[in-house]
Design an enzyme around this catalytic site. Structure first.
Site, short mmCIF file in Angstrom:
data_model
loop_
_atom_site.label_atom_id
_atom_site.label_comp_id
_atom_site.label_asym_id
_atom_site.label_seq_id
_atom_site.Cartn_x
_atom_site.Cartn_y
_atom_site.Cartn_z
NE ARG A 207 1.27 1.47 1.43
CZ ARG A 207 0.40 2.28 2.03
NH1 ARG A 207 -0.71 2.64 1.40
NH2 ARG A 207 0.65 2.75 3.22
CD GLU B 196 1.85 5.26 -4.50
OE1 GLU B 196 2.08 6.03 -3.54
OE2 GLU B 196 0.87 4.52 -4.54
CG HIS C 156 -0.93 7.16 -1.90
ND1 HIS C 156 0.02 6.18 -1.75
CD2 HIS C 156 -1.77 7.01 -0.84
CE1 HIS C 156 -0.21 5.48 -0.65
NE2 HIS C 156 -1.30 5.97 -0.07
NE ARG D 130 -4.71 -12.23 7.79
CZ ARG D 130 -3.71 -11.53 8.26
NH1 ARG D 130 -2.47 -11.92 8.06
NH2 ARG D 130 -3.93 -10.43 8.95
CG PHE E 55 -14.99 -7.35 5.05
CD1 PHE E 55 -15.51 -6.55 4.06
CD2 PHE E 55 -15.82 -7.72 6.11
CE1 PHE E 55 -16.83 -6.11 4.11
CE2 PHE E 55 -17.14 -7.28 6.18
CZ PHE E 55 -17.64 -6.47 5.17
NE ARG F 225 -7.88 -0.17 10.82
CZ ARG F 225 -6.86 -0.80 11.43
NH1 ARG F 225 -6.94 -1.12 12.70
NH2 ARG F 225 -5.75 -1.07 10.77
#
Ligand code: NAP
Ligand code: GLV
Ligand code: GLV
Length: 318
Positions: A236, A265, A284, A179, A155, A157
Site C-alpha cells: 500500500r 491512488e 495498482h 512479527r 514475510f 503469503r
C-alpha cells in the site's frame, strides 16, 4: 424473499454465476467509476450483502448506517479500507481473497525489481524520444539481481512467494522482517528492520497497511539503505513516506523505486514521481491477471454465500 447482493464495480463473471445459481439476486454497478462515498452509503441500504473494492471506504459511519448488512466481501486481500473493529461490534462478517492473488502479485513485485534495477522506464523513454542512435557500451547501466541480497519486509503469503521466486531464479539471498519466525526452504533469515535496511540490495514491501505500518519507510529508513538499493512496493502506498521517497530518488540516495501502489491512488498526473527517471510506476495491477481476478470473483462470491447462509467464510477477516 431473495437475498440481494450488490457488487460495487464490474467483476469477472465466475462468482456472479455462482451467486445466481444459489438463488441470490445480484446487481452489479455498471458505471465505469467507483461510486462516491455517499452514493455507496445510500445504495447499500437496499442489499443484504456487498462485494466491495479496495477503494470503497467502509468506515464506522458507513457501517452504522448499514448495520443490516450480513456480510461485506472485499474483492482484495488487503482490508485497510474497512473499519474492522466496528464491523466486529456490529457482527457484520468481513471477507477477503487471500492466496488466489499471491502468485500474480509476487510476479509484479519481481517484475518491478527487474524493471527498476535495469532502467526499463528511462531506457524505453529515451528510445521513444529518438535518443537510440547506436548501441552503447555505457548507457542505461543498472544493477544485476543474481546473487544479491533481497530484503522482504513482511514475510507473509506474497513476500514469501516473491522470495522463493528470487531465490530460485536469481540465487538471491533472502533476509526478512515479520512479527513471527517463518519456516522456509531457502534459508531466508529473520533480521531486525535496521539490519534489513542496511544489508539489502533489493527491498520489497509486503506488510499490510495498519496504524503500525503507516509511513514505515520514512526519511530515517531511506537513509539507512545502500545508495544502490532498489525499493519495491506492491503493498500500500501509505507505507512509504512518499515525499521522503521522492527526495531520496531525486538526490540519488537510493538507486531506483518500483511502485505498484502510491499515495494517493490514482496518482495525480502532475506527481513528481512520473518525472523521475529512476521511478517505475504501475497503476495498482498486482492481482490483474485473468487467472487471479477470476479466482477472486469466485472467492468473493463464496464469502458472500457463506455469510448469507451462516457458513464459514474461506477468507474471513471478521
Ligand atoms: P499476509 O500473508 O498477511 O502477510 C503480511 C506479512 O506482514 C506477515 O508476514 C506479517 O507478519 C507481516 N506484518 C504485519 N504487520 C507487521 C509489522 N507491524 N511489522 C512487521 N511485519 C508485519 O498478507 P499477503 O497476502 O502477503 O498480502 C500483503 C499485502 O499486500 C496486503 O495487505 C495488501 O495490502 C497487499 N496486496 C497488494 C496487491 C496489489 O495489487 N499490489 C495485491 C495483493 C495484496 P506475521 O505473520 O508475523 O504477523
Ligand atoms: C490488492 O491490493 C489487494 O489487497 O488485494
Ligand atoms: C548484445 O546484444 C550482445 O550480443 O552482447
Amino acid at each position: 424473499m431473495k437475498k440481494k447482493v450488490f457488487i460495487t464495480r464490474s467483476i469477472l463473471s465466475a462468482g456472479i454465476d455462482l451467486m445466481k445459481d444459489k438463488g441470490f439476486e445480484v446487481e452489479m454497478s455498471s458505471i465505469d467509476r467507483p461510486l462516491t462515498y455517499s452514493e455507496l452509503v445510500e445504495k447499500a441500504r437496499h442489499f443484504d450483502a456487498l462485494i466491495t473494492m479496495l477503494g470503497d471506504r467502509i468506515d464506522a459511519n458507513f457501517l452504522e448506517q448499514n448495520k443490516h448488512l450480513k456480510v461485506i466481501s472485499n474483492y482484495a486481500v488487503g482490508f485497510n479500507n474497512i473499519d474492522i473493529e466496528k464491523a466486529r461490534s456490529l457482527q457484520i462478517a468481513i471477507g477477503n481473497t487471500p492466496d488466489v492473488l499471491t502468485e500474480a502479485t509476487a510476479e509484479v513485485a519481481l517484475g518491478l525489481m527487474i524493471s527498476a534495477a535495469r532502467n526499463f522506464h528511462s531506457s524505453q523513454t529515451s528510445a521513444a524520444q529518438g535518443l537510440w542512435r547506436c548501441w552503447s557500451p555505457t548507457d542505461h547501466l543498472g544493477h544485476a539481481l543474481s546473487n544479491k541480497t533481497l530484503g522482504v519486509i513482511g514475510f507473509g503469503r506474497i513476500g514469501h512467494r516473491l522470495a522463493e521466486m528470487a531465490s530460485a531464479a536469481f540465487k538471491m539471498r533472502v533476509i526478512y522482517t515479520a512479527r513471527t519466525l517463518k519456516t522456509n526452504s531457502f534459508n531466508a533469515e529473520k533480521v531486525s528492520m535496521e539490519e534489513l535496511l542496511k544489508r539489502s540490495d533489493f527491498i520489497s514491501i509486503h506488510v499490510p497497511l495498519t496504524s503500525d505500518t503507516r509511513k514505515f519507510i520514512s526519511e530515517r529508513e531511506l537513509g539507512l539503505m545502500k545508495s544502490s538499493v532498489v525499493l519495491v512496493n506492491t503493498s500500500r502506498g501509505e507505507i512509504i513516506d512518499q515525499v521522503a521517497l521522492i527526495r531520496a530518488l531525486k538526490n540519488k540516495k537510493i538507486f531506483a523505486a518500483g511502485l505498484d501502489v502510491t499515495d494517493p491512488e490514482p496518482l495525480p498526473i502532475d506527481s513528481e514521481l512520473f518525472l523521475l527517471s529512476n521511478a517505475f510506476i504501475l497503476p495498482h495491477i498486482g492481482s490483474a491477471t485473468f487467472e487471479a481476478r477470476s479466482e477472486m470473483s469466485l472467492m468473493a462470491a463464496e464469502n458472500v454465500i457463506a455469510g448469507l447462509e451462516g457458513g464459514e467464510l474461506k477468507g474471513r477477516v471478521v
